[in-house]
Design a protein around this motif. Structure first.
Motif: not given
Length: 236
Positions: A135, A146, A172, A203-204, A211-212
């Protein structure tokens, strides 16, 4: 004492400057260099595919999301670790978004693009095509993960085909919840009858605490010779 305080101050100032330089390198320079390298990989792959040269293996078309019969892949093995074998397009991320998929999810592989979890399905196969991406840093291919919404297209191109997946859900989870990349997401041990795609990222933002995860289902597949699918139209 005055000299000691002065020396300590200089050391702290130097440490601060070095820390700032490291942050700039980590957040910006790696994005620039990896982004350029990933774009070059995409160009190389697509030029080779369009020329009809041999390329890394890709799966045969799978059934649509509602079908129950398994696909019959034309290969049963993933490419060697580190090899790029597909390209991901996500209209939601912008019209110029195109990132290579490389085999493996180690540190070196994730510098080269989106990583394919070893042992998970190949593009178009029944099962779960599980992918990981940064990310932040190293091109940050999943920076906007997201922002994905149900129904958004995630298109995977291989040497011979285009596969359109549609986002179904997101969640999440803890990094320990590896069931999200099971052949049937979150249902370990269950035999798959559909072709899934799962995208995972830390994540975030700027943290690896969770984890997202985004899950998508295969909607359609078409030969590369037919040209890009309509799903590559920009998101609204």
């Amino acid at each position: 004492m005055r000299r000691a305080v002065s020396a300590l101050g200089e050391l702290l100032l130097t440490a601060g400057v070095l820390t700032l330089l490291f942050v700039v390198w980590q957040l910006h320079w790696t994005d620039l260099t990896s982004g350029r390298a990933q774009a070059a990989t995409v160009s190389s792959l697509t030029e080779r595919w369009d020329a009809g040269a041999p390329a890394a293996p890709a799966a045969a078309p799978a059934p649509t999301a509602s079908a129950a019969a398994p696909a019959v892949p034309d290969v049963d093995q993933s490419p060697p670790t580190g090899d790029a074998f597909a390209v991901v397009y996500v209209p939601r991320f912008g019209p110029d978004y195109a990132v290579p998929v490389v085999e493996g999810t180690g540190t070196e592989e994730l510098k080269e693009g989106i990583g394919h979890y070893a042992g998970t399905a190949l593009p178009g196969q029944v099962g779960n095509l599980a992918l990981a991406g940064h990310r932040v840093t190293y091109g940050k291919p999943f920076h906007l993960i997201a922002d994905l919404r149900p129904g958004d297209a995630v298109v995977v191109a291989t040497a011979t085909r285009w596969f359109t997946y549609r986002v179904a859900s997101s969640q999440v989870v803890s990094p320990r919840q590896v069931s999200v990349i099971a052949p049937v997401p979150d249902r370990p041990g269950e035999d798959p009858t559909q072709a899934w795609l799962t995208m995972t990222a830390c994540h975030p933002m700027h943290s690896a605490r969770e984890r997202y995860v985004v899950h998508a289902l295969l909607e359609s597949a078409q030969d590369r010779s037919a040209g890009p699918p309509a799903s590559l139209a920009a998101a609204g």
